[in-house]
Write an enzyme that holds these catalytic residues in place. Structure first.
Site, PDB file in Angstrom:
ATOM      1  N   PRO A  11       0.924  -1.289   0.101  1.00  0.00           N
ATOM      2  CA  PRO A  11      -0.079   0.203   0.017  1.00  0.00           C
ATOM      3  C   PRO A  11       0.771   1.151  -0.011  1.00  0.00           C
ATOM      4  CG  PRO A  11      -0.932  -1.534   1.405  1.00  0.00           C
ATOM      5  CD  PRO A  11       0.200  -2.142   0.948  1.00  0.00           C
ATOM      6  N   ASN A  12       0.405   2.092  -0.788  1.00  0.00           N
ATOM      7  CA  ASN A  12       0.910   3.588  -0.867  1.00  0.00           C
ATOM      8  C   ASN A  12       2.249   3.736  -1.702  1.00  0.00           C
ATOM      9  OD1 ASN A  12      -1.344   5.038   0.809  1.00  0.00           O
ATOM     10  ND2 ASN A  12      -0.429   3.617   2.342  1.00  0.00           N
ATOM     11  N   ARG A  19       5.229  10.738  -2.288  1.00  0.00           N
ATOM     12  CA  ARG A  19       4.779  10.905  -0.864  1.00  0.00           C
ATOM     13  C   ARG A  19       5.959  10.839  -0.008  1.00  0.00           C
ATOM     14  NH1 ARG A  19       4.862   4.861   1.422  1.00  0.00           N
ATOM     15  NH2 ARG A  19       3.691   4.861   3.213  1.00  0.00           N
ATOM     16  N   TYR A  24      10.846   8.862   2.000  1.00  0.00           N
ATOM     17  CA  TYR A  24      10.979   7.630   0.953  1.00  0.00           C
ATOM     18  C   TYR A  24      11.921   8.277  -0.401  1.00  0.00           C
ATOM     19  CZ  TYR A  24       7.626   5.593   4.107  1.00  0.00           C
ATOM     20  OH  TYR A  24       6.615   5.295   5.083  1.00  0.00           O
ATOM     21  N   ASN A  75       8.230  -5.416  -0.476  1.00  0.00           N
ATOM     22  CA  ASN A  75       8.061  -4.468   0.183  1.00  0.00           C
ATOM     23  C   ASN A  75       6.688  -4.517   0.485  1.00  0.00           C
ATOM     24  OD1 ASN A  75       7.991  -2.259   1.736  1.00  0.00           O
ATOM     25  ND2 ASN A  75       9.136  -0.894   0.478  1.00  0.00           N
ATOM     26  N   ALA A  78       2.921  -1.061   4.783  1.00  0.00           N
ATOM     27  CA  ALA A  78       2.445  -1.142   6.097  1.00  0.00           C
ATOM     28  C   ALA A  78       1.686  -2.748   6.180  1.00  0.00           C
ATOM     29  CB  ALA A  78       1.031  -0.237   6.134  1.00  0.00           C
ATOM     30  N   GLU A  99      12.973  -9.292   2.042  1.00  0.00           N
ATOM     31  CA  GLU A  99      12.024  -8.220   2.410  1.00  0.00           C
ATOM     32  C   GLU A  99      12.668  -6.886   2.277  1.00  0.00           C
ATOM     33  OE1 GLU A  99      10.994  -8.971   6.482  1.00  0.00           O
ATOM     34  OE2 GLU A  99       9.967  -7.030   6.828  1.00  0.00           O
ATOM     35  N   HIS A 101      12.642  -2.626   2.801  1.00  0.00           N
ATOM     36  CA  HIS A 101      11.988  -1.444   3.415  1.00  0.00           C
ATOM     37  C   HIS A 101      12.962  -0.436   3.043  1.00  0.00           C
ATOM     38  CE1 HIS A 101       9.511  -3.792   5.653  1.00  0.00           C
ATOM     39  NE2 HIS A 101      10.386  -4.419   6.139  1.00  0.00           N
ATOM     40  N   ARG A 108      11.896   4.519  13.254  1.00  0.00           N
ATOM     41  CA  ARG A 108      10.774   5.135  13.142  1.00  0.00           C
ATOM     42  C   ARG A 108       9.920   4.739  14.698  1.00  0.00           C
ATOM     43  NH1 ARG A 108       8.707   4.721   7.159  1.00  0.00           N
ATOM     44  NH2 ARG A 108       7.336   6.523   8.361  1.00  0.00           N
TER      45      ARG A 108
HETATM   46  C1  DHK Z   1       6.883   1.677   3.648  1.00  0.00           C
HETATM   47  C2  DHK Z   1       5.604   1.845   4.517  1.00  0.00           C
HETATM   48  O1  DHK Z   1       4.534   2.441   3.563  1.00  0.00           O
HETATM   49  C3  DHK Z   1       5.560   1.748   5.546  1.00  0.00           C
HETATM   50  O2  DHK Z   1       4.117   1.484   6.185  1.00  0.00           O
HETATM   51  C4  DHK Z   1       6.704   0.999   6.337  1.00  0.00           C
HETATM   52  C5  DHK Z   1       8.092   0.952   4.354  1.00  0.00           C
HETATM   53  C6  DHK Z   1       7.982   1.366   5.889  1.00  0.00           C
HETATM   54  C7  DHK Z   1       9.414   1.314   3.445  1.00  0.00           C
HETATM   55  O3  DHK Z   1      10.353   1.853   4.347  1.00  0.00           O
HETATM   56  O4  DHK Z   1       9.574   1.104   2.665  1.00  0.00           O
HETATM   57  O5  DHK Z   1       6.498   1.146   7.725  1.00  0.00           O
END
Ligand code: DHK
Length: 146
Positions: A11-12, A19, A24, A75, A78, A99, A101, A108
């Site tokens: 998501p996102n 974002r 990020y 990845n 959330a 995995e 991130h 965080r």
């Molecule tokens: C991305 C997200 O959207 C968060 O919900 C995770 C992760 C971290 C990232 O660091 O890529 O907590």
């Protein structure tokens, strides 16, 4: 035997680059895909990068990977911190799982410190920005052989 690596994003992450760039970064998922393909070529690996905001879609892609992928880079965003369903799906997959991130989740909020996915992942990369995907691709090359 498949030479395809699924690079799954939760998501996102469709908004990557727009974002919260202070967390990020400015690169987009299209940039991530291009870099993963470039690294994959060196190992004779194909890349299928996918993103969904829906947990069930991520589960379905992991099931698809059982037949069509040599490894999964994930990845979960959330879903990392919430999804037993994603963990259960990964436990049905026999190949390597890495995995990724983008941010350092351990620096965080405390709710980001726990990962269900890490119970299955063969390796975890956090806090290296989008370069983490390319590094995971390199490791996939080692794990699945060139
Ligand atoms: C991305 C997200 O959207 C968060 O919900 C995770 C992760 C971290 C990232 O660091 O890529 O907590």
């Amino acid at each position: 035997m498949s030479r395809t690596i699924f690079v799954l994003n939760g998501p996102n992450l469709n908004l990557l680059g727009k974002r919260q760039p202070e967390i990020y970064g400015h690169a987009t998922l299209a940039d991530v895909e291009a870099e993963c393909r470039r690294v994959g070529e060196g190992f004779g690996l194909e890349v299928r990068l996918m993103q969904s905001n829906w947990e069930g879609q991520i589960v379905d892609w992991i099931h698809e990977a059982r037949e069509h992928a040599a490894g999964i880079i994930l990845n979960p965003a959330a879903l990392t911190h919430t999804s037993v369903a994603v963990l259960d799906a990964l436990n049905t997959f026999e190949g390597p799982v890495l995995e990724v991130h983008i941010s350092n989740v351990h620096r965080r909020e405390s709710f980001r410190h726990h990962s269900y996915v890490s119970l299955r992942a063969d390796g975890v990369i956090a806090g290296l920005g989008v370069e983490g995907y390319a590094l995971a691709m390199r490791r996939m090359g080692t794990l699945v052989g060139s």
